[in-house]
Enzyme design. Structure first.
Site, PDB file in Angstrom:
ATOM      1  N   CYS A   1      -1.528  11.678  19.844  1.00  0.00           N
ATOM      2  CA  CYS A   1      -2.798  11.719  19.124  1.00  0.00           C
ATOM      3  C   CYS A   1      -3.958  12.007  20.071  1.00  0.00           C
ATOM      4  CB  CYS A   1      -3.037  10.398  18.396  1.00  0.00           C
ATOM      5  SG  CYS A   1      -4.602  10.371  17.497  1.00  0.00           S
TER       6      CYS A   1
ATOM      7  N   CYS B   1      -5.390  12.088  12.158  1.00  0.00           N
ATOM      8  CA  CYS B   1      -4.759  10.777  12.326  1.00  0.00           C
ATOM      9  C   CYS B   1      -3.283  10.914  12.005  1.00  0.00           C
ATOM     10  CB  CYS B   1      -5.426   9.761  11.387  1.00  0.00           C
ATOM     11  SG  CYS B   1      -4.626   8.141  11.437  1.00  0.00           S
TER      12      CYS B   1
ATOM     13  N   ASP C   1       6.742 -15.768   1.555  1.00  0.00           N
ATOM     14  CA  ASP C   1       6.161 -14.673   2.339  1.00  0.00           C
ATOM     15  C   ASP C   1       4.657 -14.931   2.485  1.00  0.00           C
ATOM     16  OD1 ASP C   1       5.483 -12.309   3.547  1.00  0.00           O
ATOM     17  OD2 ASP C   1       6.026 -11.010   1.880  1.00  0.00           O
TER      18      ASP C   1
ATOM     19  N   GLN D   1       2.671  -3.691   0.534  1.00  0.00           N
ATOM     20  CA  GLN D   1       3.081  -3.456   1.928  1.00  0.00           C
ATOM     21  C   GLN D   1       2.700  -2.029   2.326  1.00  0.00           C
ATOM     22  OE1 GLN D   1       4.209  -5.211   4.329  1.00  0.00           O
ATOM     23  NE2 GLN D   1       5.327  -6.978   3.570  1.00  0.00           N
TER      24      GLN D   1
ATOM     25  N   GLU E   1       1.257 -17.232  -6.968  1.00  0.00           N
ATOM     26  CA  GLU E   1       0.295 -16.485  -6.146  1.00  0.00           C
ATOM     27  C   GLU E   1      -1.115 -16.980  -6.457  1.00  0.00           C
ATOM     28  OE1 GLU E   1      -1.910 -14.257  -3.962  1.00  0.00           O
ATOM     29  OE2 GLU E   1       0.256 -13.969  -3.743  1.00  0.00           O
TER      30      GLU E   1
ATOM     31  N   CYS F   1      -3.501   2.697  17.434  1.00  0.00           N
ATOM     32  CA  CYS F   1      -2.085   2.769  17.844  1.00  0.00           C
ATOM     33  C   CYS F   1      -1.970   2.490  19.334  1.00  0.00           C
ATOM     34  CB  CYS F   1      -1.510   4.142  17.524  1.00  0.00           C
ATOM     35  SG  CYS F   1      -1.632   4.600  15.789  1.00  0.00           S
TER      36      CYS F   1
ATOM     37  N   CYS G   1      -9.746   5.353  19.968  1.00  0.00           N
ATOM     38  CA  CYS G   1      -9.426   4.690  18.699  1.00  0.00           C
ATOM     39  C   CYS G   1      -8.534   3.494  19.016  1.00  0.00           C
ATOM     40  CB  CYS G   1      -8.676   5.672  17.799  1.00  0.00           C
ATOM     41  SG  CYS G   1      -7.888   4.909  16.388  1.00  0.00           S
TER      42      CYS G   1
ATOM     43  N   TYR H   1       3.934 -17.150  -2.704  1.00  0.00           N
ATOM     44  CA  TYR H   1       3.026 -16.104  -2.203  1.00  0.00           C
ATOM     45  C   TYR H   1       3.549 -14.744  -2.675  1.00  0.00           C
ATOM     46  CZ  TYR H   1       2.197 -20.058   1.005  1.00  0.00           C
ATOM     47  OH  TYR H   1       1.972 -21.306   1.542  1.00  0.00           O
TER      48      TYR H   1
ATOM     49  N   CYS I   1       4.726 -12.320   8.791  1.00  0.00           N
ATOM     50  CA  CYS I   1       4.058 -11.275   9.577  1.00  0.00           C
ATOM     51  C   CYS I   1       3.451 -11.876  10.844  1.00  0.00           C
ATOM     52  CB  CYS I   1       2.985 -10.576   8.745  1.00  0.00           C
ATOM     53  SG  CYS I   1       1.719 -11.685   8.121  1.00  0.00           S
TER      54      CYS I   1
END
Length: 470
Positions: free
Chosen positions: A77, A179, A401, A302, A352, A86, A83, A331, A428
């Site tokens: 990139c 991008c 989750d 996701q 939720e 990444c 930026c 969740y 996560c």
């Protein structure tokens, strides 16, 4: 006596040792303190200019490279290094996966301190670029300038930008040409919006003065090929608003959903704003194993659709369903996992806290003709109580989750109290997951662990753990 200039020192010939938190690499200074260095790869040997000194660590940047790591690759990139998106694009993908696996293992061992099985190999992403289904770009009339531009005496001309915030700079936007995170026509749409706005002198947002017309653009894509574009305007200007929206729809007739928001408040979040449909329909449809999921402008989904499918398959496998189980999906979001496992379960109960997500979940279940899923809205630590369990039946399996903060301790206590046979914990943030596993250790044994890479070129990693009643 004046303050010593101890903040800025140069350390020579420093070997970068490891990949650290938030995509920053780690080295050791001659005095034994840790140095955090961005845009380097473990194995590099560098001179480091420090710019911050703390009790236990320094922050610095590499000013000279003596040796380049075997783990290095050339970033593809043009915006890499400026930026902040990444951070690991200069590292071989196989090595990114190894560092992610290692981070999960370290968290579960050091924070969790529980007995662990042999880890299963991290599941890498087939797509290492163009994998995101949602991107948000910001307008600014004061784009980020390179050091070369700042030192130039030439007229820099148009300062308008449409792109990403520079890390730690809330008012500076890096103008993005290409991008590598979202597949086309994402780049083409963003570049066309900027070109048209410049050509017609539409005012780009000024974040300091809170003025201008164009504020943000969100582009959502799905595996079915449907596209959503939402432009956020700072003020209502019917003529210019219609001018740019009509042009966009004419130029990209494949847009399924074209929407807009007029938001004059200080922050640019749209979750408390009215989203107005301009052309098409107000949602796009994602598909997975024949199930269809509607995604609207405010939906959580996701962000890597292909890898989400792999994550859900691992979750379903860990759950070990035979068709006779009552499953609680905590969740649940828009009920994606709940519906994905429903054909292998007797009944699925999803909970939720976001009301809009539950509306989506119910609509998706109806669209998919799923009759064994029920969804309830409420704060998990309040709703998930004895009365709720008495009403809906004791779960045989719980899938959880939670957000990055992990589960509330009251939720953990309730799981321990009702003691389902199996708990599948999707996370996560393996650090908070590890903390929760320690709390559950009195009744549950960790029997399977499988990290999943949802975000190539970044330090983020998901982890799926199976807990079984001792």
């Amino acid at each position: 006596m004046g303050r010593k200039n101890t903040d800025k020192v140069v350390f020579h010939q420093i070997q970068v040792l490891d990949a650290g938190a938030k995509g920053v690499s780690v080295a050791k200074a001659p005095d034994g303190k840790v140095i955090f260095i961005p845009n380097v790869v473990p194995g590099d040997v560098v001179d480091v200019q420090t710019f911050k000194k703390r009790k236990a660590y320094y922050e610095g940047k590499a000013v000279k490279f003596h040796e380049l790591s075997d783990y290095r690759v050339d970033p593809i990139c043009e915006h890499f290094g400026v930026c902040g998106g990444c951070k690991w694009q200069n590292m071989k993908y196989s090595q990114q996966l190894a560092f992610k696996q290692n981070e999960v293992k370290n968290h579960l061992q050091r924070i969790g301190k529980v007995e662990l099985p042999e880890f299963e190999d991290i599941l890498g992403s087939e797509k290492q670029f163009f994998y995101r289904n949602k991107m948000e770009f910001s307008f600014s009339n004061s784009r980020w300038l390179t050091e070369k531009e700042i030192g130039s005496t030439e007229d820099l001309g148009n300062r308008n930008a449409l792109g990403f915030h520079i890390p730690k700079m809330w008012d500076k936007i890096l103008d993005i040409n290409k991008c590598h995170l979202q597949e086309d026509p994402s780049n083409a749409i963003r570049n066309e919006i900027r070109a048209f706005a410049n050509e017609h002198n539409l005012a780009f947002f000024n974040p300091r003065e809170h003025s201008g017309l164009l504020r943000t653009v969100m582009i959502r894509t799905v595996s079915t090929g449907e596209i959503m574009v939402l432009i956020q305007f700072f003020e209502e200007d019917k003529e210019n608003r219609e001018l740019i929206l009509d042009h966009l729809y004419e130029k990209f007739p494949q847009i399924t959903s074209l929407q807009y928001v007029v938001n004059g408040k200080p922050n640019d979040t749209i979750y408390d704003q009215d989203v107005i449909l301009y052309k098409g329909r107000n949602y796009i449809l994602e598909e997975m194993e024949g199930l269809k999921f509607s995604i609207n402008a405010k939906s959580f989904y996701q962000t890597n659709s292909d890898q989400a499918y792999e994550l859900y398959k691992i979750t379903r496998e860990f759950a070990g369903l035979t068709g006779n189980e009552t499953v609680y999906d905590l969740y649940t979001g828009t009920g994606t996992i709940a519906q994905f496992v429903s054909k292998k379960a007797k009944k699925v109960i999803g909970v939720e806290s976001v009301p809009e997500a539950i509306i989506d979940a119910k609509a998706n279940a109806e669209r998919n003709n799923i009759t064994n899923c029920e969804f309830f809205v409420g704060d998990m630590k309040v709703v998930f109580n004895e009365a709720f369990i008495a009403q809906h039946g004791k779960p045989d399996v719980i899938i959880t989750d939670p957000p990055r903060d992990g589960m509330h301790k009251d939720v953990v206590e309730q799981i321990l109290k009702i003691a389902p046979k199996r708990v599948v914990y999707v996370s996560c943030n393996s650090a908070t997951q590890a903390r929760d596993l320690a709390l559950m250790d009195e009744k549950y044994k960790v029997t399977r662990v499988r990290p999943v890479d949802m975000f190539p070129q970044t330090h983020h990693v998901e982890n799926v753990v199976l807990l079984e009643l001792r």
